[in-house]
Design an enzyme around this catalytic site. Structure first.
Site, PDB file in Angstrom:
ATOM      1  N   CYS A  88       0.720  -1.210  -0.127  1.00  0.00           N
ATOM      2  CA  CYS A  88      -0.001  -0.214   0.038  1.00  0.00           C
ATOM      3  C   CYS A  88       0.910   1.328   0.088  1.00  0.00           C
ATOM      4  O   CYS A  88       0.388   2.304  -0.723  1.00  0.00           O
ATOM      5  CB  CYS A  88      -0.948   0.111   1.168  1.00  0.00           C
ATOM      6  SG  CYS A  88      -0.250  -0.673   2.731  1.00  0.00           S
ATOM      7  N   HIS A 105      -2.785   6.338   4.605  1.00  0.00           N
ATOM      8  CA  HIS A 105      -1.537   6.334   5.122  1.00  0.00           C
ATOM      9  C   HIS A 105      -0.844   7.984   4.419  1.00  0.00           C
ATOM     10  O   HIS A 105      -1.356   8.207   3.191  1.00  0.00           O
ATOM     11  CB  HIS A 105      -0.422   5.537   4.157  1.00  0.00           C
ATOM     12  CG  HIS A 105      -0.663   4.013   4.558  1.00  0.00           C
ATOM     13  ND1 HIS A 105      -1.386   3.608   5.842  1.00  0.00           N
ATOM     14  CD2 HIS A 105      -0.221   2.803   4.004  1.00  0.00           C
ATOM     15  CE1 HIS A 105      -1.263   2.276   5.851  1.00  0.00           C
ATOM     16  NE2 HIS A 105      -0.560   1.871   5.078  1.00  0.00           N
TER      17      HIS A 105
HETATM   18  N1  LIG Z   1      -5.049  -3.315   4.691  1.00  0.00           N
HETATM   19  C1  LIG Z   1      -4.174  -2.800   3.802  1.00  0.00           C
HETATM   20  O1  LIG Z   1      -4.207  -1.652   3.575  1.00  0.00           O
HETATM   21  C2  LIG Z   1      -3.623  -3.645   3.019  1.00  0.00           C
HETATM   22  C3  LIG Z   1      -2.867  -3.217   2.044  1.00  0.00           C
HETATM   23  C4  LIG Z   1      -2.375  -3.983   1.101  1.00  0.00           C
HETATM   24  C5  LIG Z   1      -2.322  -5.507   1.205  1.00  0.00           C
HETATM   25  N2  LIG Z   1      -2.924  -5.972   2.249  1.00  0.00           N
HETATM   26  C6  LIG Z   1      -3.074  -7.303   2.406  1.00  0.00           C
HETATM   27  O2  LIG Z   1      -4.134  -7.899   2.213  1.00  0.00           O
HETATM   28  C7  LIG Z   1      -4.164  -9.082   3.054  1.00  0.00           C
HETATM   29  C8  LIG Z   1      -5.533  -9.092   3.751  1.00  0.00           C
HETATM   30  O3  LIG Z   1      -5.423  -7.746   4.499  1.00  0.00           O
HETATM   31  P1  LIG Z   1      -6.695  -7.179   5.456  1.00  0.00           P
HETATM   32  O4  LIG Z   1      -6.511  -5.995   5.882  1.00  0.00           O
HETATM   33  O5  LIG Z   1      -7.970  -7.421   4.695  1.00  0.00           O
HETATM   34  O6  LIG Z   1      -6.816  -8.374   6.846  1.00  0.00           O
HETATM   35  P2  LIG Z   1      -7.840  -8.639   7.945  1.00  0.00           P
HETATM   36  O7  LIG Z   1      -8.904  -7.510   7.925  1.00  0.00           O
HETATM   37  O8  LIG Z   1      -7.381  -9.577   8.855  1.00  0.00           O
HETATM   38  O9  LIG Z   1      -8.704 -10.141   6.787  1.00  0.00           O
HETATM   39  C9  LIG Z   1      -8.036 -11.317   6.378  1.00  0.00           C
HETATM   40  C10 LIG Z   1      -8.968 -11.979   5.713  1.00  0.00           C
HETATM   41  O10 LIG Z   1      -8.189 -12.949   4.992  1.00  0.00           O
HETATM   42  C11 LIG Z   1      -8.970 -14.270   5.278  1.00  0.00           C
HETATM   43  N3  LIG Z   1      -8.197 -15.488   5.808  1.00  0.00           N
HETATM   44  C12 LIG Z   1      -7.062 -15.378   6.668  1.00  0.00           C
HETATM   45  N4  LIG Z   1      -6.124 -16.611   6.500  1.00  0.00           N
HETATM   46  C13 LIG Z   1      -7.093 -17.432   5.633  1.00  0.00           C
HETATM   47  C14 LIG Z   1      -7.199 -18.786   5.219  1.00  0.00           C
HETATM   48  N5  LIG Z   1      -6.387 -19.621   5.799  1.00  0.00           N
HETATM   49  N6  LIG Z   1      -7.733 -19.119   4.087  1.00  0.00           N
HETATM   50  C15 LIG Z   1      -8.614 -18.315   3.763  1.00  0.00           C
HETATM   51  N7  LIG Z   1      -8.955 -17.063   4.095  1.00  0.00           N
HETATM   52  C16 LIG Z   1      -8.319 -16.596   5.060  1.00  0.00           C
HETATM   53  C17 LIG Z   1      -9.902 -13.820   6.738  1.00  0.00           C
HETATM   54  O11 LIG Z   1     -10.957 -14.566   6.723  1.00  0.00           O
HETATM   55  P3  LIG Z   1     -11.736 -15.449   8.020  1.00  0.00           P
HETATM   56  O12 LIG Z   1     -12.978 -14.106   8.356  1.00  0.00           O
HETATM   57  O13 LIG Z   1     -12.166 -16.501   7.855  1.00  0.00           O
HETATM   58  O14 LIG Z   1     -10.866 -15.001   9.151  1.00  0.00           O
HETATM   59  C18 LIG Z   1     -10.222 -12.628   6.109  1.00  0.00           C
HETATM   60  O15 LIG Z   1     -11.071 -12.456   5.241  1.00  0.00           O
HETATM   61  C19 LIG Z   1      -3.197  -9.168   3.617  1.00  0.00           C
HETATM   62  O16 LIG Z   1      -2.433 -10.264   2.805  1.00  0.00           O
HETATM   63  C20 LIG Z   1      -2.333  -7.904   3.550  1.00  0.00           C
HETATM   64  O17 LIG Z   1      -1.138  -7.942   3.641  1.00  0.00           O
HETATM   65  C21 LIG Z   1      -3.683  -5.191   3.244  1.00  0.00           C
END
Ligand SMILES: NC(=O)c1ccc[n+]([C@@H]2O[C@H](COP(=O)([O-])OP(=O)(O)OC[C@H]3O[C@@H](n4cnc5c(N)ncnc54)[C@H](OP(=O)(O)O)[C@@H]3O)[C@@H](O)[C@H]2O)c1
Length: 346
Positions: free
Chosen positions: A139, A251
């Protein structure tokens, strides 16, 4: 003219992996908001939330378990469920002919996987015709390269020094809850419990995002340095300090640029004002500049505080702000999906 990535259809079958998370929820909102031609929508998550319901375009969908899902028949899968999940499942999706757009860091630095920001290097997508995997950058990197690219096209950038002020949403939904809980707790005179982020974030700033590497940088800093060079396709010197601040969404970045030849603040302001995906808010007299609170929930990369750096030849400062969950993740991924269904502009 290059061929289309996906055959022309009225609608495409789309999976959102991590559909219950911060990024996944925003992906659904953006797919609906931009009228993306979604046919079958498949929301996927872990067994923890399989069976729960999400809403998309006024209809309820049941979240399914990624572990036992068969990806045949999908056109596009938007993954945002962590690096390990991507490493395990994206190859299977790609082998079924589906294009995977992956938000984790799993594939970003692989030589044969493209790392794409549509305003910067859409041509890199050509690489995905072979392996069907596209990596979405970090990001903090995305918002910086959107501003860097039009300036670099005018006068090559030699060096970038960036310090970030990163919102807690960058660490997922649990980090958002942690900031809210700690703030309430401290204001009520109680102790703040730390579970998700590496230290107390309420009324604090933390110079530690992701893990520390042997050279003293954090992996978040290293991502910004390496990913910027890969996306820009040049060997620009980049150094970063990544800091978490008690902000929910968006950010901010203080960026110092040194160019190969003269570049003034005024010239930079004019270039940025015309650039794709950028809004310039830069009025010191009116005390107007981009703020995370204004950028949250919006799509552009906001740039302000553009000023010459008199301490070093050919240098200037920028202040860059963007919604990390939208342009920093979900929006960038959906923009990539839009290219896949339309094709690259010539
Ligand atoms: N937030 C940001 O600004 C941002 C920016 C760029 C990239 N990312 C990337 O995007 C990803 C998710 O971020 P987020 O902020 O959305 O996190 P989050 O709010 O913690 O959500 C995580 C998601 O992943 C699912 N998940 C976790 N483990 C899993 C598994 N083994 N199999 C299937 N689904 C699974 C969770 O499902 P459950 O409900 O079942 O737990 C939930 O839907 C990460 O890789 C992060 O690095 C985030």
């Amino acid at each position: 003219m290059m061929g289309k990535f996906l055959p022309r259809k009225d609608a495409y079958n789309v999976a959102v992996v991590g559909a219950t998370g911060e990024v996944g929820q925003t992906m659904l909102e953006i797919l609906a908001g931009r009228d993306f031609p979604v046919g079958d929508l498949v929301p996927l998550a872990s067994s923890r939330s399989a069976g729960s319901r999400i809403e998309f375009r006024g209809r309820e969908y049941v979240v399914r378990d990624l572990a036992d899902f068969d990806p045949s028949g999908l056109d596009i899968a938007l993954f945002s469920a962590g690096g390990d999940t991507s490493l395990e499942y994206t190859p299977r999706f790609a082998e079924c002919g589906c294009y995977v757009i992956d938000n984790s860091s799993a594939w970003r630095m692989h030589d044969d996987v493209c790392l794409v920001v549509p305003e910067v290097n859409p041509q890199a997508l050509e690489m995905a015709r072979e392996n069907h995997i596209v990596a979405n950058p970090n990001c903090s990197t995305i918002q910086m390269v959107v501003a860097l690219k039009p300036l670099h096209d005018a006068v090559p950038v030699k060096r970038v020094v960036v310090s970030t002020y990163q919102a807690v949403s960058g660490a997922g939904g649990r980090a958002i809850e942690e900031l809210a809980m700690q703030t309430r707790s401290l204001l009520a005179g109680n102790k703040a419990e730390v579970h998700v982020l590496p230290a107390r974030i309420a009324f604090n700033v933390i110079p530690h995002i992701d893990v520390f590497l042997d050279d003293g940088y954090t992996r978040e800093e290293r991502k910004m340095m390496d990913e910027t060079r890969k996306i820009m396709g040049t060997d620009i010197a980049v150094t970063a300090t990544a800091v978490r601040v008690p902000v929910f969404y968006s950010h901010a970045e203080a960026v110092n640029l040194t160019f190969e030849a003269p570049m003034t603040a005024e010239y930079a302001r004019n270039i940025l004002a015309r650039a794709d995906g950028i809004c310039v808010v830069d009025d010191p007299a009116g005390e107007d500049y981009p703020l995370p609170s204004d950028a949250a929930g919006t799509d552009p990369v906001w740039v302000g505080r553009i000023r010459d750096d008199d301490s070093c030849p050919n240098s200037l400062h920028l202040w860059i702000v963007a919604d990390n969950v939208r342009k920093g993740a979900a929006l960038n991924a959906v923009q990539i999906a839009e290219i896949l269904v339309h094709q690259l502009a010539e």
